[in-house]
Design a protein around this motif. Structure first.
Motif, PDB file in Angstrom:
ATOM      1  N   PHE A 167      40.656  49.455  34.911  1.00  7.41           N
ATOM      2  CA  PHE A 167      39.937  49.466  36.190  1.00  7.41           C
ATOM      3  C   PHE A 167      39.142  50.753  36.257  1.00  7.41           C
ATOM      4  O   PHE A 167      39.714  51.845  36.236  1.00  7.41           O
ATOM      5  N   ARG A 168      37.827  50.617  36.272  1.00  6.25           N
ATOM      6  CA  ARG A 168      37.004  51.832  36.284  1.00  6.25           C
ATOM      7  C   ARG A 168      35.690  51.527  36.989  1.00  6.25           C
ATOM      8  O   ARG A 168      35.130  50.452  36.828  1.00  6.25           O
ATOM      9  N   ASP A 169      35.231  52.453  37.800  1.00  8.68           N
ATOM     10  CA  ASP A 169      33.974  52.275  38.554  1.00  8.68           C
ATOM     11  C   ASP A 169      33.977  50.969  39.335  1.00  8.68           C
ATOM     12  O   ASP A 169      32.962  50.270  39.412  1.00  8.68           O
ATOM     13  N   GLY A 170      35.150  50.618  39.887  1.00  7.36           N
ATOM     14  CA  GLY A 170      35.222  49.446  40.743  1.00  7.36           C
ATOM     15  C   GLY A 170      35.314  48.111  40.022  1.00  7.36           C
ATOM     16  O   GLY A 170      35.388  47.060  40.651  1.00  7.36           O
ATOM     17  N   ARG A 171      35.309  48.151  38.685  1.00  4.66           N
ATOM     18  CA  ARG A 171      35.357  46.913  37.911  1.00  4.66           C
ATOM     19  C   ARG A 171      36.554  46.871  36.972  1.00  4.66           C
ATOM     20  O   ARG A 171      36.988  47.909  36.457  1.00  4.66           O
ATOM     21  N   ILE A 172      37.021  45.669  36.725  1.00  9.28           N
ATOM     22  CA  ILE A 172      38.060  45.468  35.715  1.00  9.28           C
ATOM     23  C   ILE A 172      37.390  44.901  34.473  1.00  9.28           C
ATOM     24  O   ILE A 172      36.764  43.832  34.524  1.00  9.28           O
ATOM     25  N   GLY A 200      37.440  34.828  28.340  1.00  8.18           N
ATOM     26  CA  GLY A 200      36.012  35.093  28.242  1.00  8.18           C
ATOM     27  C   GLY A 200      35.317  35.494  29.528  1.00  8.18           C
ATOM     28  O   GLY A 200      34.086  35.593  29.569  1.00  8.18           O
ATOM     29  N   VAL A 201      36.103  35.751  30.584  1.00  6.08           N
ATOM     30  CA  VAL A 201      35.505  36.322  31.791  1.00  6.08           C
ATOM     31  C   VAL A 201      34.967  37.708  31.430  1.00  6.08           C
ATOM     32  O   VAL A 201      35.640  38.487  30.743  1.00  6.08           O
ATOM     33  N   THR A 202      33.744  38.015  31.845  1.00  3.92           N
ATOM     34  CA  THR A 202      33.103  39.278  31.421  1.00  3.92           C
ATOM     35  C   THR A 202      33.664  40.495  32.138  1.00  3.92           C
ATOM     36  O   THR A 202      33.950  41.525  31.531  1.00  3.92           O
ATOM     37  N   HIS A 203      33.817  40.390  33.456  1.00  3.58           N
ATOM     38  CA  HIS A 203      34.466  41.458  34.211  1.00  3.58           C
ATOM     39  C   HIS A 203      34.905  40.895  35.555  1.00  3.58           C
ATOM     40  O   HIS A 203      34.490  39.801  35.950  1.00  3.58           O
ATOM     41  N   MET A 204      35.744  41.662  36.246  1.00  4.17           N
ATOM     42  CA  MET A 204      36.251  41.222  37.546  1.00  4.17           C
ATOM     43  C   MET A 204      36.109  42.365  38.539  1.00  4.17           C
ATOM     44  O   MET A 204      36.219  43.539  38.170  1.00  4.17           O
ATOM     45  N   VAL A 205      35.875  42.018  39.785  1.00  2.97           N
ATOM     46  CA  VAL A 205      35.770  43.031  40.842  1.00  2.97           C
ATOM     47  C   VAL A 205      36.853  42.731  41.884  1.00  2.97           C
ATOM     48  O   VAL A 205      36.846  41.660  42.493  1.00  2.97           O
ATOM     49  N   PRO A 206      37.798  43.661  42.055  1.00  4.17           N
ATOM     50  CA  PRO A 206      38.885  43.416  43.012  1.00  4.17           C
ATOM     51  C   PRO A 206      38.522  43.840  44.427  1.00  4.17           C
ATOM     52  O   PRO A 206      37.888  44.871  44.633  1.00  4.17           O
ATOM     53  N   PHE A 207      38.910  43.034  45.381  1.00  2.00           N
ATOM     54  CA  PHE A 207      38.678  43.334  46.799  1.00  2.00           C
ATOM     55  C   PHE A 207      39.994  43.288  47.557  1.00  2.00           C
ATOM     56  O   PHE A 207      40.851  42.454  47.277  1.00  2.00           O
ATOM     57  N   SER A 208      40.099  44.175  48.535  1.00  6.40           N
ATOM     58  CA  SER A 208      41.278  44.139  49.394  1.00  6.40           C
ATOM     59  C   SER A 208      41.161  43.034  50.438  1.00  6.40           C
ATOM     60  O   SER A 208      42.146  42.425  50.829  1.00  6.40           O
ATOM     61  N   GLU A 209      39.920  42.782  50.876  1.00  3.01           N
ATOM     62  CA  GLU A 209      39.708  41.818  51.956  1.00  3.01           C
ATOM     63  C   GLU A 209      39.067  40.545  51.427  1.00  3.01           C
ATOM     64  O   GLU A 209      38.335  40.552  50.441  1.00  3.01           O
TER      65      GLU A 209
END
Lengths: 237, 237
Positions: free
Chosen positions: A229-234, A42-51
């Motif tokens: 993964f699109r527009d910076g969001r998963i 149920g997580v709505t979206h995720m944002v991946p970061f390299s750092e």
């Protein structure tokens, strides 16, 4: 007939033309397994970061933060990289968004952005990925996150499992990487978890945590969603 | 116990520290197989070039010239990249020096120069390579030439064969690449030539020439010499 190729390391991605293709990014231990699990919970979206630092700063915007470095949960974040973090109820995740950074997986995602579709694959959602790429009818490149740029067995086995399921509809014989992955998938039968116990990465993980994550991450078809993964969001496709 | 690792592509070499190690450069089809054959037939030394033109120009210094591009003999050179060029007597090679350039092998050689020893491996001299690295007692990295930077089966199988022979004396379990190569070597038994017929590279070669080269190149322990690359030249160790 569209082709299925496998890129064993993000470092080799410059050799692959991803345009007009589907990139299936895989980091079995444990980024993509955890992301699939998170979205299923149920997580709505995720944002991946390299750092790590920009990931941590997302807390001020209401995000949960998830971070792993060298196999351990980083300091001052809500979650590590274990799928059980999204299952054990210690941190409620339903309806929340999550900022995430991992050693290998995030990097592979960002480097795959040139593809027509960037989807996240794991054994947990293998069948759903099969259905997704079958529907697209485009060439597929499995992008293995690997371990610090090097080849790793578990991501390769996922590539072999995907190729095995799609062997009738996709060309899986024009790439030596795909041929090798198919043979390794065969060699890993009938007990993939037992096979992976010998892998260097699993032994590294093992020394830090337990077999529990690995045994969960090799289960097939537990969840029927495909993260894209699109527009910076998963998000769920 | 020294370790044996395998680098599946020259593109991944920046991830490997070759200092103080033995690099075994392998390009089974066909650069290292041909070089081993050439030296066994009495060629005095060979000079590898990345580019075609400087290779051709060595003719003026009395060198025979050998060049291949995309699997074919280049124009205006004495030899291609087939080991039979050194065996069939059409061009007498005994006592001659040879300037050579190939698509993948030469590049792998030059990129491996940081190693303590750079030796050239092929199935044809597998036992001699085993003896050489056993004597050095240093960590070994097998550097696969690959195909245009990508993973290829035949070089990986060589890595598996070498690891198999050295498994009692070298650590062959700390690298997923080595574990995979060992399993692929196992999968290729009992008939490595038949196994390689399915490889993409062999099918590419096949369309240009014949099975003859491939069947010769998978023969083990035909020659007992080890070529080393030092000061820009390939000579017998």
């Amino acid at each position: 007939m569209p082709s299925l190729d496998i890129c064993f390391s993000p470092e080799l991605l410059p050799l692959y033309d991803l345009r007009g293709r589907v990139a299936v990014v895989v980091d079995i231990l444990r980024a993509t397994s955890s992301i699939v699990t998170a979205l299923a919970q149920g997580v709505t979206h995720m944002v991946p970061f390299s750092e790590l630092e920009p990931c941590r700063e997302m807390a001020s915007q209401g995000y949960l933060t998830a971070a792993e470095r060298d196999g351990r949960q980083a300091e001052n974040v809500d979650l590590g990289n274990s799928p059980f973090g999204y299952l054990d109820g210690v941190v409620p995740v339903r309806g929340r968004s999550v900022a995430i950074t991992t050693t290998n997986g995030t990097r592979a995602l960002h480097l795959s952005a040139a593809a027509e579709h960037v989807v996240l694959g794991a054994f947990l959602n293998l069948g759903a990925v099969v259905d997704f790429v079958r529907k697209q009818q485009q060439d597929v490149v499995v992008v293995c996150a690997g371990w610090k740029g090097k080849f790793c067995l578990e991501d390769t086995l996922f590539g072999g499992a995907l190729a095995h399921r799609l062997a009738q509809e996709f060309d899986v014989t024009s790439s030596d990487a795909t041929l090798a992955a198919l043979d390794l998938w065969q060699a890993a039968q009938p007990d993939v978890a037992a096979y992976l116990l010998k892998s260097a990465h699993v032994r590294r993980l093992n020394s830090l945590e337990s077999h529990k994550d690995m045994e969960f991450c090799v289960r097939e078809d537990v969840y029927s969603l495909v993260p894209v993964f699109r527009d910076g969001r998963i998000v769920v496709a």
